[in-house]
Enzyme design. Sequence first.
Site, PDB file in Angstrom:
ATOM      1  N   HIS A 257      -4.307   3.871   1.884  1.00  0.00           N
ATOM      2  CA  HIS A 257      -4.402   3.289   0.410  1.00  0.00           C
ATOM      3  C   HIS A 257      -5.719   2.809   0.020  1.00  0.00           C
ATOM      4  O   HIS A 257      -5.696   1.529  -0.508  1.00  0.00           O
ATOM      5  CB  HIS A 257      -3.189   2.701  -0.175  1.00  0.00           C
ATOM      6  CG  HIS A 257      -2.710   2.791  -1.452  1.00  0.00           C
ATOM      7  ND1 HIS A 257      -3.277   2.677  -2.573  1.00  0.00           N
ATOM      8  CD2 HIS A 257      -1.599   3.920  -1.920  1.00  0.00           C
ATOM      9  CE1 HIS A 257      -2.647   2.997  -3.662  1.00  0.00           C
ATOM     10  NE2 HIS A 257      -1.550   3.917  -3.113  1.00  0.00           N
TER      11      HIS A 257
ATOM     12  N   TYR B 233       1.045  -1.114  -0.120  1.00  0.00           N
ATOM     13  CA  TYR B 233      -0.011  -0.013  -0.018  1.00  0.00           C
ATOM     14  C   TYR B 233       0.805   1.296  -0.168  1.00  0.00           C
ATOM     15  O   TYR B 233       0.834   2.087   0.750  1.00  0.00           O
ATOM     16  CB  TYR B 233      -0.865  -0.133   1.118  1.00  0.00           C
ATOM     17  CG  TYR B 233      -0.159  -0.095   2.619  1.00  0.00           C
ATOM     18  CD1 TYR B 233       0.500  -1.027   2.934  1.00  0.00           C
ATOM     19  CD2 TYR B 233      -0.345   0.734   3.433  1.00  0.00           C
ATOM     20  CE1 TYR B 233       1.243  -1.084   4.267  1.00  0.00           C
ATOM     21  CE2 TYR B 233       0.261   0.785   4.773  1.00  0.00           C
ATOM     22  CZ  TYR B 233       0.866  -0.285   4.998  1.00  0.00           C
ATOM     23  OH  TYR B 233       1.781  -0.148   6.168  1.00  0.00           O
TER      24      TYR B 233
HETATM   25  O1  EZ4 Z   1      -0.226   4.784  -5.393  1.00  0.00           O
HETATM   26  O2  EZ4 Z   1       0.219   7.510  -7.678  1.00  0.00           O
HETATM   27  O3  EZ4 Z   1      -0.256   9.112  -2.217  1.00  0.00           O
HETATM   28  N1  EZ4 Z   1       0.027   8.572  -3.171  1.00  0.00           N
HETATM   29  C1  EZ4 Z   1      -0.267   7.462  -3.514  1.00  0.00           C
HETATM   30  C2  EZ4 Z   1       0.574   6.867  -4.922  1.00  0.00           C
HETATM   31  C3  EZ4 Z   1      -0.390   6.041  -5.878  1.00  0.00           C
HETATM   32  C4  EZ4 Z   1       0.049   6.134  -7.032  1.00  0.00           C
HETATM   33  C5  EZ4 Z   1      -0.631   5.590  -8.250  1.00  0.00           C
HETATM   34  O4  EZ4 Z   1      -0.306   5.745  -9.440  1.00  0.00           O
HETATM   35  O5  EZ4 Z   1      -0.785   6.764  -3.039  1.00  0.00           O
HETATM   36  O6  EZ4 Z   1       1.689   6.250  -4.620  1.00  0.00           O
HETATM   37 CO    CO Z   2      -2.063   7.949  -1.802  1.00  0.00          CO
END
Ligand code: EZ4
Ligand code: CO
Length: 408
Positions: free
Chosen positions: A217, A160
């Site tokens: 996430h 994540y």
């Molecule tokens: O997983 O930009 O806060 N940033 C994130 C990123 C996303 C990616 C997906 O393309 O959560 O790392």
């Molecule tokens: Co993010």
Amino acid sequence: MKITDAKVFVGGPGKNYVTLKIMTDQGIYGLGDATINGRETLTAAYLRDYIVPNLIGKDPRNSEDIWQFFYRGAYFRRGPLAMLAFGAVDVALWDIKAKLANMPLYQLLGGKSREGALVYAHATGSDLEDLMDSIAFYVEQGYKAVRVQCGIPGMPSASYGVAEGKGKNRNYITDFSGIIPKEEIWDTDLYMRYMPGALAEIRARFGPDLKILHDVHHRLLPREAAEFAKEVEPVRLYWLEDPTPADDQDALRLIRQHSTVPIAIGEVFNSIWDCNKLIENELIDFIRVAVSHAGGITHARRITDLAGLHNVRTGFHGAPSHSPLCMAAQGHLNVWAPNFGIQEYLVLGTPECDALFPSEHRLENGLFHVSDAPGLGVGFNEEEAARYSYEPGSLPVARLQDGTLWNY
Ligand code: EZ4
Ligand code: CO
């Protein structure tokens, strides 16, 4: 003044950057970013097949009319691909206008409200000790704010936002082994048991001043997120990001009822209509759209202004989903916005990336300083661009231990 041509480029060092270059009859050109992880060929096609033929002959100074032409003219409104294509056009047109005015873009927005914009780095660790090293690495470099993500004991894979392997300066990026995504395993129970204690240890190790951010996430259910947010209150996080997927916006109300932890959301949003209720009901503290993904400066500024009415601050997405062109556009908004909060920042400054997108923007002491070059202040080296082409890649998908598909 007329637009004479526009070109679309796909590729870059370790990244499928989608770059739009708009040319005019006065020799001035503008640049915009339409990069979207895992779907890069689609924004490129949107631009090449529909946008470019409709741009030629238009007066590039009428950026508002051009924005409305594409947005209303699409008929089927919004959506990440379309808004990203309009965003690339819009940023390129602001670049042109600011170059015409011979001013850095932020001057057209209202000038500087601050000298530099606070940024946060991504610290990541396969385990807590590895993460501590990664945080220390960024703190030593002068970062005042760090997002912290680490592997969870017992979890087979936990990305994540956790990079693979060991080492201090790694970013979680697209997997370029092909278009079929890797599958990762997520276990909410293991995460809920482990992470609050880990965050408390990080706070104890680094003291009260470090701004600590954490990205869930989209992995928790609303009730779980409320419990988690309540439990981590003593850590005094700068923000808790994407505790739940914001498809269900009432979830944010549940979290608010149980916790005062600041909530950041919106990196997957692409319009004001995705976040106006969250903002107006004051259910979030930071709005995380990316300027490129949310229709460019014209539309992201509207989101920023609405947020400002409700004490919601900006925390624009800046993960490896954008090119330095988007980062620059955000840099200009960030130094202007009265309700600026923080900017996510990933070290894009590899020699290869700098050669492709030369600029004088600089990071110093944890702040992003925008250069005073006219326009966006970023160039695009087409000879360098010719070295790269599209490479199929994708973001992973996540499943629960029993195989149920989950949120990435
Ligand atoms: O997983 O930009 O806060 N940033 C994130 C990123 C996303 C990616 C997906 O393309 O959560 O790392
Ligand atoms: Co993010």
